[in-house]
Design an enzyme around this catalytic site. Structure first.
Site, short mmCIF file in Angstrom:
data_model
loop_
_atom_site.label_atom_id
_atom_site.label_comp_id
_atom_site.label_asym_id
_atom_site.label_seq_id
_atom_site.Cartn_x
_atom_site.Cartn_y
_atom_site.Cartn_z
CG HIS A 183 -0.79 2.35 -4.32
ND1 HIS A 183 -0.91 2.20 -5.68
CD2 HIS A 183 -1.37 1.25 -3.77
CE1 HIS A 183 -1.55 1.07 -5.93
NE2 HIS A 183 -1.81 0.46 -4.80
CG ASP A 204 -4.43 -3.60 -5.30
OD1 ASP A 204 -5.51 -3.17 -4.88
OD2 ASP A 204 -3.35 -3.42 -4.72
CG HIS A 215 -50.34 17.22 -7.11
ND1 HIS A 215 -49.91 18.45 -7.53
CD2 HIS A 215 -49.23 16.43 -7.09
CE1 HIS A 215 -48.60 18.41 -7.74
NE2 HIS A 215 -48.16 17.19 -7.49
CD GLU A 253 -8.55 2.61 -1.44
OE1 GLU A 253 -7.54 3.07 -0.86
OE2 GLU A 253 -8.67 2.59 -2.67
CG HIS A 254 -7.36 -1.62 0.09
ND1 HIS A 254 -6.79 -0.40 -0.20
CD2 HIS A 254 -7.74 -2.15 -1.10
CE1 HIS A 254 -6.82 -0.19 -1.52
NE2 HIS A 254 -7.40 -1.23 -2.09
CD GLN A 288 -2.78 1.12 0.04
OE1 GLN A 288 -3.39 0.13 -0.29
NE2 GLN A 288 -2.81 2.23 -0.69
#
Lengths: 431, 431
Positions: free
Chosen positions: B261, B359, B418, B325-326, B258
């Protein structure tokens, strides 16, 4: 009457153009100030806005549980049972939409699953204005209730020395709303987004509102991490497609029921018969004279056009280009034209399906994408109250077989450590 | 090592705070200028940005069909079959998600249906940078293909006198991409949002990118009616929960995959054993020295913490608050802890399920909500390529029975027209 065949392409797009929505920098600046004040002063700020904007005599924030429970006794029986009937239909239709997780072994030893989880805390906004809007409570509240959200906050403004309308409270009670906040506007949105002593912080905010409310939703969703909002808001609109056999009184009634919503509403008729259009124009005039909101409807009709088309097929093409919020099909055997429908929020099929049925009680949701957003956005549905996430589980053998995909891709993307996370597992045991 | 039990609540929230994402007004001003230029000058503007930002020697906009077809012959066989394998798994998992319409008669004579329609034209963005990202093509492209979108535009930048990488083209070909645009940045986003002579206008734009790309997506989705974007973007992050039996080498490898990245990545370990944390720290140092992107990973580790918790249950509580996220579970019998998972984009279960599997190739989507958005947003899934709309059909008898709900509600809300749309139908026949 606008004759589509005779018009230039410029005239055509002019005729379908929507009234511009201009939100001035003043609204933005005012809303930023309100958000800042609520962030700093919480409940105190909320109460001061209730005095300032709603002329509340003795402003308060939370409605008591007793009021919620006793609301049904303050309701006319006819209205109570109308709410019960609408609630039941809306619940039946949205119950169908309960999501189910999906699991598959994509290759031997590699299991992937899509799961759903309710968004934990949601905020529902119901505008005030000239009349209470219990239908707005039901449309948002039923979804929140079915999703199993833990916290369901409802915020709505009350004017002067009025009481919150029992129809609002009763609908809220049916939907299991956990907190009713008697404040409105940008301040109430900020309170739900940020949390105060009296108002629980929520993860997602739903519901319509004026330009201040809309601006607050936008600004807060951009600045509060994790906060989401339902969808972009815009003026309401209807497009009716009618064939020769349609009843001009029905068409006129549908156009007017949209037009009475607000001066910025837009109504469009696409008809293949010029006589029908003329008769509809006459019917509109007749019906208008009897309406309490005739002035609003008349103003909205200025943004609106009755269009003569060459064929019903052409009408569907024009409708797809426009992308109406509501699409009404007053066509013989209307069902058979459904494959031609593109870009519509909600479709009303046949002579006896007026928009007001969906607005209130048929079961479908009345929170719909407008302003052309039906090309990309969904009608409010149960999924809007959930988030989907994935779960995967891989065996050592599975990972070994999968490595023939992972390793070359990680290498091509220049991500060593990604490859290493696989290699270290294949070269070592942890059993 | 951060000892959760010993920390004050301030220290705790400090330790879980995310690196601030500050996008300056300069980025906004620059992007506004780019959007304006593309709106006025279309292709010419795009080509000038390719020269200016990517130093393209002879910039062009569209990749030819021949190049797309021939891409597989330019690929190393190992990489081609890696892409095939990943494509197949991703397709299998997302195929499960094909939406099905749902229909019910909510009450006699009142039929309501939820239907789905693919968004007609979608734009997929794949960033450039130091390496090609075929996985990013697959994750977005498989969804677009399965939805049946008519127009699938892929935009990606190419530097200097390079060719577009065959891995990108081959993945695009597999996914049925209809238009490959060899331009990147905010200009490419604007071109897809607005349309130019060479770039088809799309309804929704997906994909990651730098701050200019993200800003362009935001600004255009707010200004182009009907245009939507996938989800808010933020730096990538992983949270690992590990028990005593976990392997520190595996944990270190996941944290580093991670961290490599980007410098703004965040990695967090929650472990119930202090010795494991110490061993993980040592393993990180050992593994770091062998990584090509060690500098990036080292910078990211500065935003990151290894946390000692009291129990695995406490770890899940902290994770739910953070909303990673993960989420990787290196726990014995990890499956049994799944009910404790809350607010995670994608969950990796057990010792042999590294993040890099998801991934690239397991089948799940790697486009995930980050920065706390997992509390409200979904992992990218097939529904993001559809819109849901409703269809209702009511008989005259059905409308009559429904009127007991519609009329009192319309009256309570002060909407005469209506009510009139129902009355006029019940008082007249059109059969």
């Amino acid at each position: 009457m606008f004759d589509w065949q005779q018009a230039t392409s410029e005239q055509r797009s002019e005729c379908l153009s929507r009234p511009a929505v201009k939100v001035g920098d003043k609204v933005k600046a005012a809303v930023e100030k309100i958000i800042d004040n609520v962030a700093r002063n919480g409940d105190t700020a909320l109460l001061s806005y209730a005095e300032q904007f709603d002329a509340r005599v003795s402003p308060r924030i939370r409605v008591t549980g007793t009021e919620l429970i006793e609301s049904e006794f303050a309701l006319a029986p006819e209205l109570k049972s109308a709410i019960d009937q609408a609630y039941s239909n809306i619940k039946k239709f949205h119950q169908l939409q309960l999501p189910q997780s999906k699991k598959i072994e994509t290759q031997s030893g590699v299991t992937c699953e899509l799961r759903y989880q309710a968004i934990e805390a949601v905020g529902l906004y119901v505008p005030g204005g000239s009349a209470p809007l219990p239908s707005s409570v039901l449309m948002q509240g039923v979804c929140a209730q079915l999703s199993g959200a833990k916290t369901i906050v409802l915020a709505t403004p009350v004017k002067g020395d009025c009481q919150i309308h029992p129809a609002i409270l009763y609908a809220a009670k049916l939907c299991g709303v956990t907190d009713v906040i008697e404040c409105g506007g940008a301040g109430a949105i900020a309170a739900m987004a940020l949390g105060t002593n009296s108002v629980p912080k929520v993860n997602k905010i739903f519901g319509p509102g004026n330009s201040f409310v809309t601006m607050a939703k936008q600004l807060l969703s951009q600045s509060v991490p994790g906060l989401a909002i339902d969808m972009p808001a815009g003026p309401s609109e209807v497009l009716v497609i009618a064939d020769k056999g349609a009843n001009p009184e029905f068409i006129a009634a549908d156009l007017l029921s949209q037009a009475e919503h607000g001066e910025d509403s837009q109504v469009i008729l696409l008809a293949s018969d010029s006589q029908l259009i003329e008769e509809t124009e006459a019917a509109i005039e007749r019906q208008l004279s009897k309406l309490s909101r005739a002035d609003i409807a008349r103003a909205a009709l200025k943004n609106s056009t009755l269009i003569l088309v060459e064929s019903i097929e052409q009408a569907f093409e024009i409708s797809a280009e426009y992308g109406p919020e509501h699409l009404i099909l007053q066509i013989r055997d209307a069902e058979r034209f459904l494959p031609l429908v593109k870009n519509a929020g909600s479709v009303f099929v046949g002579d006896y399906t007026p928009e007001s049925a969906g607005d209130y009680a048929s079961g479908t949701n009345h929170v719909l994408p407008t302003y052309g957003y039906s090309k990309t956005y969904s009608s409010l549905n149960l999924m809007d109250f959930y988030k989907a996430y994935t779960v995967q589980s891989i065996t050592k053998e599975g990972l070994s077989k999968l490595s023939t995909a992972i390793l070359p891709l990680a290498q091509a993307e220049g991500l060593d450590a990604h490859a290493n996370a696989v290699k270290v597992r294949l070269e070592n045991n942890n059993d």
